[in-house]
Write a protein that holds these residues in place. Structure first.
Motif, PDB file in Angstrom:
ATOM      1  N   TRP A   6       0.838  -1.187   0.000  1.00  0.00           N
ATOM      2  CA  TRP A   6       0.000   0.000   0.000  1.00  0.00           C
ATOM      3  C   TRP A   6       0.875   1.240   0.000  1.00  0.00           C
ATOM      4  O   TRP A   6       1.844   1.266   0.744  1.00  0.00           O
ATOM      5  CB  TRP A   6      -0.901   0.019   1.242  1.00  0.00           C
ATOM      6  CG  TRP A   6      -1.891   1.130   1.164  1.00  0.00           C
ATOM      7  CD1 TRP A   6      -3.144   1.105   0.649  1.00  0.00           C
ATOM      8  CD2 TRP A   6      -1.678   2.477   1.603  1.00  0.00           C
ATOM      9  NE1 TRP A   6      -3.723   2.340   0.703  1.00  0.00           N
ATOM     10  CE2 TRP A   6      -2.844   3.203   1.289  1.00  0.00           C
ATOM     11  CE3 TRP A   6      -0.610   3.165   2.199  1.00  0.00           C
ATOM     12  CZ2 TRP A   6      -2.972   4.562   1.566  1.00  0.00           C
ATOM     13  CZ3 TRP A   6      -0.737   4.516   2.469  1.00  0.00           C
ATOM     14  CH2 TRP A   6      -1.911   5.195   2.149  1.00  0.00           C
ATOM     15  N   PRO A   7       0.540   2.277  -0.792  1.00  0.00           N
ATOM     16  CA  PRO A   7      -0.704   2.511  -1.546  1.00  0.00           C
ATOM     17  C   PRO A   7      -0.766   1.861  -2.921  1.00  0.00           C
ATOM     18  O   PRO A   7      -1.719   2.137  -3.647  1.00  0.00           O
ATOM     19  CB  PRO A   7      -0.735   4.034  -1.675  1.00  0.00           C
ATOM     20  CG  PRO A   7       0.707   4.413  -1.753  1.00  0.00           C
ATOM     21  CD  PRO A   7       1.415   3.467  -0.818  1.00  0.00           C
ATOM     22  N   LEU A  38     -10.867  -1.996  -6.925  1.00  0.00           N
ATOM     23  CA  LEU A  38      -9.505  -1.499  -6.703  1.00  0.00           C
ATOM     24  C   LEU A  38      -9.477  -0.250  -5.828  1.00  0.00           C
ATOM     25  O   LEU A  38      -8.600  -0.107  -4.974  1.00  0.00           O
ATOM     26  CB  LEU A  38      -8.834  -1.193  -8.046  1.00  0.00           C
ATOM     27  CG  LEU A  38      -8.815  -2.316  -9.076  1.00  0.00           C
ATOM     28  CD1 LEU A  38      -8.006  -1.875 -10.302  1.00  0.00           C
ATOM     29  CD2 LEU A  38      -8.263  -3.592  -8.484  1.00  0.00           C
ATOM     30  N   GLY A  39     -10.403   0.672  -6.071  1.00  0.00           N
ATOM     31  CA  GLY A  39     -10.431   1.898  -5.268  1.00  0.00           C
ATOM     32  C   GLY A  39     -10.672   1.585  -3.805  1.00  0.00           C
ATOM     33  O   GLY A  39      -9.955   2.080  -2.920  1.00  0.00           O
ATOM     34  N   CYS A  42      -7.715   0.245  -2.021  1.00  0.00           N
ATOM     35  CA  CYS A  42      -6.702   1.260  -1.688  1.00  0.00           C
ATOM     36  C   CYS A  42      -7.191   2.207  -0.593  1.00  0.00           C
ATOM     37  O   CYS A  42      -6.438   3.091  -0.176  1.00  0.00           O
ATOM     38  CB  CYS A  42      -6.341   2.069  -2.926  1.00  0.00           C
ATOM     39  SG  CYS A  42      -5.470   1.133  -4.202  1.00  0.00           S
ATOM     40  N   GLY A  43      -8.440   2.059  -0.156  1.00  0.00           N
ATOM     41  CA  GLY A  43      -8.964   2.923   0.900  1.00  0.00           C
ATOM     42  C   GLY A  43      -9.660   4.169   0.405  1.00  0.00           C
ATOM     43  O   GLY A  43      -9.926   5.086   1.186  1.00  0.00           O
ATOM     44  N   LEU A  44      -9.992   4.224  -0.879  1.00  0.00           N
ATOM     45  CA  LEU A  44     -10.669   5.417  -1.411  1.00  0.00           C
ATOM     46  C   LEU A  44     -12.157   5.381  -1.048  1.00  0.00           C
ATOM     47  O   LEU A  44     -12.774   4.314  -0.978  1.00  0.00           O
ATOM     48  CB  LEU A  44     -10.520   5.489  -2.930  1.00  0.00           C
ATOM     49  CG  LEU A  44      -9.094   5.482  -3.464  1.00  0.00           C
ATOM     50  CD1 LEU A  44      -9.097   5.800  -4.960  1.00  0.00           C
ATOM     51  CD2 LEU A  44      -8.193   6.446  -2.713  1.00  0.00           C
ATOM     52  N   THR A  45     -12.738   6.571  -0.853  1.00  0.00           N
ATOM     53  CA  THR A  45     -14.161   6.672  -0.490  1.00  0.00           C
ATOM     54  C   THR A  45     -14.931   7.643  -1.388  1.00  0.00           C
ATOM     55  O   THR A  45     -16.143   7.528  -1.500  1.00  0.00           O
ATOM     56  CB  THR A  45     -14.313   7.168   0.961  1.00  0.00           C
ATOM     57  OG1 THR A  45     -13.637   8.426   1.096  1.00  0.00           O
ATOM     58  CG2 THR A  45     -13.734   6.167   1.944  1.00  0.00           C
TER      59      THR A  45
END
Lengths: 155, 155
Positions: A6-7, A38-39, A42-45
């Motif tokens: 990560w990231p 995938l987002g 990666c922890g995307l919101t």
């Protein structure tokens, strides 16, 4: 084996998601679609990015448009048929399409080729989003009753 | 010649953008980076999608992080070096990375290979976004003075 940390990540290491949230008989139409989120991985919101593998005969979604969510697709492998109000177009690796929120031109991909296709799908996230499906007796309200018939009855 | 029509397009038909909004001496560090603004070309406003070609020696950006904008990158061709607080990793075609808004781990790509790299970069749009650059005397406030020195003086 990927040694990315990560990231960064190798999409092959992200859990496969199969199936769809649609009620039947719509769910089955999607075919054996596989998504890697995938987002999310990666922890995307703020927006989602899915890597989608669409086998021959599969559909990306029912033909639809969103009130508050932009969508974008980029074809990585194979070919897909984009269906909109204007008709059909074939998209191949390296082609893309974008669907602005609130534009009442419903769209989806169908894989009419004999080989799997792969694409990235991207959409921002809005809690008050609604989706409309001109070809089917379905509507969606994220903050409301989810998927219902067009007269509001639940599935 | 592409015959695709909106909402689909062939990225090769989208205008090339060169250069960067950074003040010097930072602008020159980016190298001969070329961007095609695919999301804008499709009429999207909630997020941007750029197809970027990064020649050998080029950089995606100064190393930075955003307060309110998620970012995501997907490598299409070649290889790039991702630099974060933890160090360096090499990403190749099919690898990706995601940078959540507010995560104070500054990141960028450098192309240390001998060949051009291509990737998609995606970011949501927030008018109150700010960006921080730990390695350089630079900061950015979209709603404020744009790019300034870290003490607020203009460039």
């Amino acid at each position: 084996m990927s040694k990315l940390e990560w990231p960064a990540l190798d999409p092959a290491t992200v859990e496969e998601r199969r199936g769809s949230g649609y009620p039947e008989p719509y769910r089955s139409r999607m075919g054996a679609r596989v998504k890697h989120r995938l987002g999310d991985a990666c922890g995307l919101t703020r927006f989602g990015v899915n890597l989608v593998t669409l086998p021959s005969g599969g559909q990306s979604a029912l033909r639809h448009w969103h009130t508050l969510e932009d969508e974008f697709v980029y074809v990585l492998e194979g070919e897909v048929t984009l269906v909109t109000d204007a008709g059909e177009q074939t998209l191949r690796a390296g082609d893309c399409a974008g669907y602005p929120a609130g534009k009442r031109d419903a769209h989806h991909f169908i894989n009419r080729s004999g080989a799997p296709a792969r694409y990235l799908e991207i959409g921002n996230r809005e809690q008050a989003d609604e989706a409309f499906y001109p070809d089917d007796d379905l509507q969606y309200a994220k903050n409301g009753d989810g998927y219902t018939h067009k007269d509001g009855r639940p599935y």
